[in-house]
Design a protein around this motif. Structure first.
Motif, PDB file in Angstrom:
ATOM      1  N   MET A 135      24.011  38.931  19.051  1.00 45.71           N
ATOM      2  CA  MET A 135      25.420  38.958  19.437  1.00 45.71           C
ATOM      3  C   MET A 135      25.560  38.901  20.957  1.00 45.71           C
ATOM      4  N   LEU A 136      24.711  39.654  21.665  1.00 46.66           N
ATOM      5  CA  LEU A 136      24.758  39.645  23.124  1.00 46.66           C
ATOM      6  C   LEU A 136      24.560  38.239  23.674  1.00 46.66           C
ATOM      7  N   LYS A 137      23.581  37.532  23.132  1.00 49.42           N
ATOM      8  CA  LYS A 137      23.268  36.184  23.615  1.00 49.42           C
ATOM      9  C   LYS A 137      24.416  35.224  23.344  1.00 49.42           C
ATOM     10  N   ASP A 138      25.006  35.315  22.147  1.00 52.56           N
ATOM     11  CA  ASP A 138      26.064  34.376  21.766  1.00 52.56           C
ATOM     12  C   ASP A 138      27.382  34.621  22.510  1.00 52.56           C
ATOM     13  N   LEU A 139      27.739  35.899  22.708  1.00 45.80           N
ATOM     14  CA  LEU A 139      29.072  36.219  23.224  1.00 45.80           C
ATOM     15  C   LEU A 139      29.120  36.504  24.717  1.00 45.80           C
ATOM     16  N   GLN A 140      27.964  36.529  25.379  1.00 48.56           N
ATOM     17  CA  GLN A 140      27.937  36.885  26.798  1.00 48.56           C
ATOM     18  C   GLN A 140      28.872  36.040  27.670  1.00 48.56           C
ATOM     19  N   PRO A 141      28.965  34.728  27.483  1.00 49.04           N
ATOM     20  CA  PRO A 141      29.851  33.941  28.364  1.00 49.04           C
ATOM     21  C   PRO A 141      31.302  34.402  28.335  1.00 49.04           C
ATOM     22  N   GLU A 142      31.780  34.843  27.172  1.00 51.76           N
ATOM     23  CA  GLU A 142      33.174  35.279  27.071  1.00 51.76           C
ATOM     24  C   GLU A 142      33.325  36.787  27.269  1.00 51.76           C
ATOM     25  N   ALA A 143      32.332  37.553  26.832  1.00 57.16           N
ATOM     26  CA  ALA A 143      32.471  39.010  26.836  1.00 57.16           C
ATOM     27  C   ALA A 143      32.108  39.646  28.170  1.00 57.16           C
ATOM     28  N   HIS A 144      31.199  39.026  28.924  1.00 57.80           N
ATOM     29  CA  HIS A 144      30.738  39.595  30.194  1.00 57.80           C
ATOM     30  C   HIS A 144      30.185  41.005  29.990  1.00 57.80           C
ATOM     31  N   PHE A 145      29.200  41.122  29.117  1.00 58.76           N
ATOM     32  CA  PHE A 145      28.580  42.416  28.838  1.00 58.76           C
ATOM     33  C   PHE A 145      27.891  42.953  30.094  1.00 58.76           C
ATOM     34  N   VAL A 146      27.887  44.279  30.239  1.00 59.31           N
ATOM     35  CA  VAL A 146      27.220  44.926  31.368  1.00 59.31           C
ATOM     36  C   VAL A 146      25.712  44.913  31.116  1.00 59.31           C
ATOM     37  N   PRO A 147      24.918  44.319  32.015  1.00 60.48           N
ATOM     38  CA  PRO A 147      23.481  44.155  31.761  1.00 60.48           C
ATOM     39  C   PRO A 147      22.735  45.465  31.552  1.00 60.48           C
ATOM     40  N   TYR A 148      23.109  46.514  32.311  1.00 63.54           N
ATOM     41  CA  TYR A 148      22.358  47.765  32.221  1.00 63.54           C
ATOM     42  C   TYR A 148      22.917  48.730  31.172  1.00 63.54           C
ATOM     43  N   ALA A 149      23.907  48.305  30.412  1.00 66.88           N
ATOM     44  CA  ALA A 149      24.479  49.151  29.349  1.00 66.88           C
ATOM     45  C   ALA A 149      24.582  48.342  28.065  1.00 66.88           C
ATOM     46  N   PRO A 150      23.463  48.128  27.371  1.00 69.50           N
ATOM     47  CA  PRO A 150      23.489  47.347  26.138  1.00 69.50           C
ATOM     48  C   PRO A 150      24.260  48.082  25.039  1.00 69.50           C
ATOM     49  N   PRO A 151      24.639  47.383  23.962  1.00 72.74           N
ATOM     50  CA  PRO A 151      25.355  48.034  22.863  1.00 72.74           C
ATOM     51  C   PRO A 151      24.611  49.278  22.397  1.00 72.74           C
ATOM     52  N   ALA A 152      25.358  50.352  22.185  1.00 73.23           N
ATOM     53  CA  ALA A 152      24.744  51.626  21.786  1.00 73.23           C
ATOM     54  C   ALA A 152      25.711  52.388  20.905  1.00 73.23           C
ATOM     55  N   PHE A 153      25.154  53.189  19.999  1.00 79.83           N
ATOM     56  CA  PHE A 153      25.987  54.010  19.131  1.00 79.83           C
ATOM     57  C   PHE A 153      26.324  55.314  19.826  1.00 79.83           C
ATOM     58  N   ILE A 154      27.598  55.727  19.710  1.00 78.96           N
ATOM     59  CA  ILE A 154      28.064  56.973  20.312  1.00 78.96           C
ATOM     60  C   ILE A 154      28.816  57.784  19.258  1.00 78.96           C
TER      61      ILE A 154
END
Length: 397
Positions: A294-313
């Motif tokens: 998901m990170l690879k596919d959506l990164q261009p639109e989502a602009h995910f933070v590199p040092y904070a990958p998806p995580a459960f909280i």
């Protein structure tokens, strides 16, 4: 999974689930070593912030680097507070905030006020942070600073003033505190702590007669107490020795009336999931492959933070998959935070909802998705960077 109902529910929650971020951005920390620690520990610090804000304090408590401010102003003020700092040469996790409980000066002396705030505020904060970092060699201690209020009389008129309590616990003392089962064990941790009240050294002493954080309060407050109406008493605070909610106008206390019996259909019980670190780690491992895709596919639109990958909280006794990203807006930074949050949702979050759902079809072992974004603003070359806004949108599945 019903996508339409998911999106509708998420939109309905936009106005009620805007949560201020609790962790100071690493870019705001000047010291390179501390900045690196802040960035590496971002996810753990964020989980600590969620635990603190989810705790039911006896009176309103807000994380804040600005102390001694009015509660109305505090609600509109930056609440980033959790950060790495140096204290007497030690690398510590520093947490500060404003507690809107007020002590009557004729009933609470300095040591009693410090003791009560220690038990009601500092202990829960340390229990939220120490278990996560007690094994870290980089963390040598914890510094907690809390501003509470004191009510005194001048020429017969009640005057309210702030008072600041700062407590530093070395790592070993903090470990003792979080495992303490009685006042004697708590006192053992306090012996190794630094306690400052308005920058003056102070000693806190606990006795067998003092209430511990687990003590149950009496059923009603004393008639002589100065409190707001209705009084708000929480477990862990004995009513005769409890502060009032900070206010400049004391009012009469009336006996609270019993709550009426509920009517109508009973809502189905909320599923409480295991949100222990071990359970969250296992859940993280089970979706890691999907998450990376998901990170690879959506990164261009989502602009995910590199040092904070998806995580459960953990959030309100449920488990959410948190996606950290950045939103860049052309809107002026002077616009209201509600308008900026709405624009962030319209321009970035809303188009991502359905796409994220396609990676997690059917029933899942978690309760929802949290889109946590830092809103930034386009600035002209050479201009000073504008302030940022952090906002989280929680969407139950």
């Amino acid at each position: 999974m019903r996508v339409n109902s998911f999106v509708f529910m998420g939109i309905m929650l936009v106005g009620t689930r805007l949560l201020p971020a609790q962790v100071v951005a690493s870019a705001e920390i000047a010291d390179l070593g501390l900045r690196t620690l802040q960035e590496r520990s971002f996810i753990d610090l964020k989980a600590v912030g969620q635990n603190i804000t989810g705790y039911q304090f006896s009176y309103p408590f807000y994380l804040s680097r600005k102390l001694d401010i009015d509660e109305k102003i505090q609600k509109r003020t930056d609440q980033h507070s959790i950060r790495f700092e140096h204290y007497n040469g030690a690398t510590v996790i520093a947490i500060s905030g404003n507690y809107y409980g007020a002590y009557a000066s004729d009933r609470f002396n300095e040591e009693q006020r410090a003791r009560q705030t220690f038990q009601d505020v500092v202990v829960p904060i340390l229990k939220a942070v120490v278990p996560t970092f007690e094994g870290s060699t980089a963390v040598e201690g914890y510094a907690v600073e809390v501003s509470h209020h004191v009510i005194s009389k001048t020429m017969g008129m009640p005057i309210e003033r702030p008072e600041n309590l700062m407590m530093y616990f070395p790592q070993a003392a903090a470990k003792k505190l979080v495992t303490a089962q009685n006042n004697l064990a708590l006192q053992g941790a306090l012996i190794d702590a630094d306690v400052l009240l308005n920058a003056k050294q102070l000693s806190i002493w606990l006795t067998d007669e003092d209430g511990t954080p687990s003590k149950t309060p009496p059923s009603a407050p004393p008639a002589a107490a100065v409190v707001t109406s209705p009084p708000s008493m929480a477990a862990g605070t004995a009513a005769p020795d409890s502060p009032a909610h900070a206010t400049n106008v004391p009012v009469a206390v009336s006996e609270p009336k019993p709550a009426p019996a509920p009517t109508g259909p009973i809502a189905p019980p909320v599923v409480v999931r295991d949100s222990s670190p071990e359970a969250l780690a296992a859940l993280q491992s089970s979706v890691q492959g999907t998450s990376n895709h998901m990170l690879k596919d959506l990164q261009p639109e989502a602009h995910f933070v590199p040092y904070a990958p998806p995580a459960f909280i953990a959030f309100r006794h449920q488990v959410y998959l948190e996606l950290s990203m950045t939103t860049v807006l052309s809107e002026s930074a002077d616009a209201s935070r509600y308008k900026l949050a709405a624009l962030a949702f319209d321009e970035q979050i809303s188009p991502l909802i359905r796409r994220v759902l396609t990676y997690f079809p059917g029933d899942q072992n978690f309760d929802g998705v949290s889109f946590s974004t830092t809103v930034r603003f386009r600035t002209k070359a050479g201009a000073a960077p504008a302030k940022t806004l952090s906002v989280a949108f929680f969407f139950p599945l």
